[in-house]
Design an enzyme around this catalytic site. Structure first.
Site, PDB file in Angstrom:
ATOM      1  N   TYR A 122     -17.505   0.882  23.400  1.00 14.37           N
ATOM      2  CA  TYR A 122     -15.944   0.346  24.137  1.00 14.37           C
ATOM      3  C   TYR A 122     -16.349  -0.916  24.907  1.00 14.37           C
ATOM      4  O   TYR A 122     -17.132  -1.117  25.700  1.00 14.37           O
ATOM      5  CB  TYR A 122     -15.161   1.475  24.569  1.00 14.37           C
ATOM      6  N   HIS A 178      -7.376  10.092  29.716  1.00 18.58           N
ATOM      7  CA  HIS A 178      -7.377   9.377  30.839  1.00 18.58           C
ATOM      8  C   HIS A 178      -6.418   7.992  30.560  1.00 18.58           C
ATOM      9  O   HIS A 178      -6.330   7.781  29.418  1.00 18.58           O
ATOM     10  CB  HIS A 178      -8.828   9.152  31.479  1.00 18.58           C
TER      11      HIS A 178
END
Length: 153
Positions: A121, A53
């Site tokens: 993240y 993605h």
């Protein structure tokens, strides 16, 4: 091998003693820090591939505190000098670093080894469920042409 333009890597340092260790991850004075949007944690089981993605507006900073992962980046930015270049990084508990992934660079990972992997993240934008900034490609997208299989050498 030259890396994809805009990708940054920050080696992490563990400060250990008989009590354990301390490690700084990300500071607001790091070159890769833009602005804070969100911090997230995800876990994936052995053999899982989470790819691909990319984002139009969002930058990602990845860190794998446990387990091991093969991280694959592919530059989707037509105006980039590294357009259509693919880079591979091996990240995890035995190779601690942060990886800055700029917007427009497709990214994904494969869990390596017999145990799950965790990823922390950071993004420069909070996720918006009404207007997600995410475009998806198949892990075996023919335009990228990445072979995820492990080769015997």
């Amino acid at each position: 091998m030259a890396s994809i333009q805009g990708v940054m890597k920050k080696q992490l340092v563990k400060h250990s003693d008989d009590r354990g260790y301390f490690m700084e991850l990300l500071r607001n004075d790091d070159a890769m820090y833009g602005s804070f949007g969100q911090a997230s944690l995800s876990m994936s089981f052995p053999g899982v591939i989470k790819a691909f993605h990319y984002h139009r507006l969002q930058d990602d900073i990845w860190y794998f505190p446990s387990g091991h992962a093969q991280v694959v980046l592919h530059d989707m930015r037509k105006d980039s000098p590294t357009y259509r270049q693919t880079d591979v990084y091996y990240m995890g508990e035995d190779n601690s670093f942060l990886l800055f992934i700029p917007r427009g660079v497709a990214h994904g990972y494969r869990v390596l080894g017999p145990k799950p992997v965790s990823i922390v993240y950071f993004t420069n934008m909070a996720y918006n469920a009404n207007e997600p900034d995410e475009s998806r490609l198949a892990y075996d997208d023919p335009e990228i042409g990445f072979d995820w299989s492990t080769k015997n050498r």
